[in-house]
Design a protein around this motif. Structure first.
Motif, PDB file in Angstrom:
ATOM      1  N   TRP A   1       0.465   2.410   1.009  1.00  0.00           N
ATOM      2  CA  TRP A   1       1.696   2.173   0.247  1.00  0.00           C
ATOM      3  C   TRP A   1       1.419   1.975  -1.234  1.00  0.00           C
ATOM      4  CZ3 TRP A   1       6.016   3.719   2.058  1.00  0.00           C
ATOM      5  CH2 TRP A   1       6.236   3.735   3.422  1.00  0.00           C
ATOM      6  N   TRP A   2       0.422   1.163  -1.540  1.00  0.00           N
ATOM      7  CA  TRP A   2       0.078   0.915  -2.937  1.00  0.00           C
ATOM      8  C   TRP A   2      -0.331   2.218  -3.620  1.00  0.00           C
ATOM      9  CZ3 TRP A   2       0.768  -2.535  -6.572  1.00  0.00           C
ATOM     10  CH2 TRP A   2       0.007  -2.465  -7.712  1.00  0.00           C
ATOM     11  N   SER A   3      -1.148   3.007  -2.956  1.00  0.00           N
ATOM     12  CA  SER A   3      -1.623   4.262  -3.535  1.00  0.00           C
ATOM     13  C   SER A   3      -0.479   5.228  -3.798  1.00  0.00           C
ATOM     14  CB  SER A   3      -2.644   4.913  -2.612  1.00  0.00           C
ATOM     15  OG  SER A   3      -3.783   4.103  -2.494  1.00  0.00           O
ATOM     16  N   VAL A   4       0.430   5.367  -2.858  1.00  0.00           N
ATOM     17  CA  VAL A   4       1.548   6.291  -3.019  1.00  0.00           C
ATOM     18  C   VAL A   4       2.479   5.824  -4.146  1.00  0.00           C
ATOM     19  CG1 VAL A   4       3.623   7.195  -1.880  1.00  0.00           C
ATOM     20  CG2 VAL A   4       1.440   7.167  -0.672  1.00  0.00           C
ATOM     21  N   ILE A   5       2.699   4.535  -4.243  1.00  0.00           N
ATOM     22  CA  ILE A   5       3.545   4.001  -5.329  1.00  0.00           C
ATOM     23  C   ILE A   5       2.909   4.262  -6.689  1.00  0.00           C
ATOM     24  CG2 ILE A   5       4.404   1.857  -6.376  1.00  0.00           C
ATOM     25  CD1 ILE A   5       4.869   0.854  -3.461  1.00  0.00           C
ATOM     26  N   VAL A   6       1.619   3.988  -6.814  1.00  0.00           N
ATOM     27  CA  VAL A   6       0.933   4.197  -8.093  1.00  0.00           C
ATOM     28  C   VAL A   6       0.906   5.681  -8.450  1.00  0.00           C
ATOM     29  CG1 VAL A   6      -1.275   3.986  -9.296  1.00  0.00           C
ATOM     30  CG2 VAL A   6      -0.406   2.079  -7.954  1.00  0.00           C
ATOM     31  N   ILE A   7       0.661   6.544  -7.478  1.00  0.00           N
ATOM     32  CA  ILE A   7       0.673   7.990  -7.748  1.00  0.00           C
ATOM     33  C   ILE A   7       2.054   8.430  -8.214  1.00  0.00           C
ATOM     34  CG2 ILE A   7       0.500  10.268  -6.669  1.00  0.00           C
ATOM     35  CD1 ILE A   7      -1.783   9.069  -4.927  1.00  0.00           C
ATOM     36  N   GLY A   8       3.111   7.930  -7.584  1.00  0.00           N
ATOM     37  CA  GLY A   8       4.472   8.262  -8.005  1.00  0.00           C
ATOM     38  C   GLY A   8       4.758   7.817  -9.428  1.00  0.00           C
ATOM     39  N   ILE A   9       4.339   6.629  -9.775  1.00  0.00           N
ATOM     40  CA  ILE A   9       4.537   6.131 -11.138  1.00  0.00           C
ATOM     41  C   ILE A   9       3.715   6.950 -12.125  1.00  0.00           C
ATOM     42  CG2 ILE A   9       4.119   4.157 -12.661  1.00  0.00           C
ATOM     43  CD1 ILE A   9       4.951   2.371 -10.297  1.00  0.00           C
TER      44      ILE A   9
END
Length: 135
Positions: A107-115
């Motif tokens: 979840w953290w990785s996907v959020i950071v990639i999206g940002i």
């Protein structure tokens, strides 16, 4: 009729992108300190088995990327033209680093990639407006 280029609200989004760069860099540096000062191994259990790796190298990677993100965010906030190019490179490296962490922190990785993708879009699509506004 004025021939001056029209400014849009995206100049504010580039300021937002600069703040996000600084925050992302601070979070990466914090993750790096946890990795460097804590236990040297990390593991997670997946359906395929045990995923185990040494996090010292990952900690140094995050520390370097974190510091570069903070410095680039500050330069982008000040309106430096070179900061747009460096920001795109560093944010891309940050996204690639997070891509490697998807098995451990999905979840953290996907959020950071999206940002990171949003930051890259704001800088590439509307970076010239910032340069015209500053100069």
């Amino acid at each position: 009729m004025s021939t001056a280029p029209q400014q849009t609200g995206w100049i504010g989004w580039i300021g937002f992108a600069a703040i996000i760069l600084i925050l992302n860099g601070a979070f990466s540096a914090l993750q790096a300190f946890v990795a460097l000062l804590g236990s040297n191994t990390y593991y997670t259990v997946t359906e395929e088995g045990l995923f185990l790796f040494d996090i010292t190298g990952w900690g140094w990677w995050n520390l370097i990327i974190g510091l570069l993100l903070v410095l680039t965010g500050v330069a982008l906030l000040s309106g430096a033209t070179w900061a747009r190019i460096v920001a795109i490179i560093v944010v891309s490296l940050s996204a690639l680093g997070q891509l490697l962490l998807i098995p451990a922190q999905p979840w953290w990785s996907v959020i950071v990639i999206g940002i990171d993708v949003l930051v890259i879009y704001a800088i590439t699509a509307h970076g010239r407006e910032l340069a015209q506004a500053n100069g």
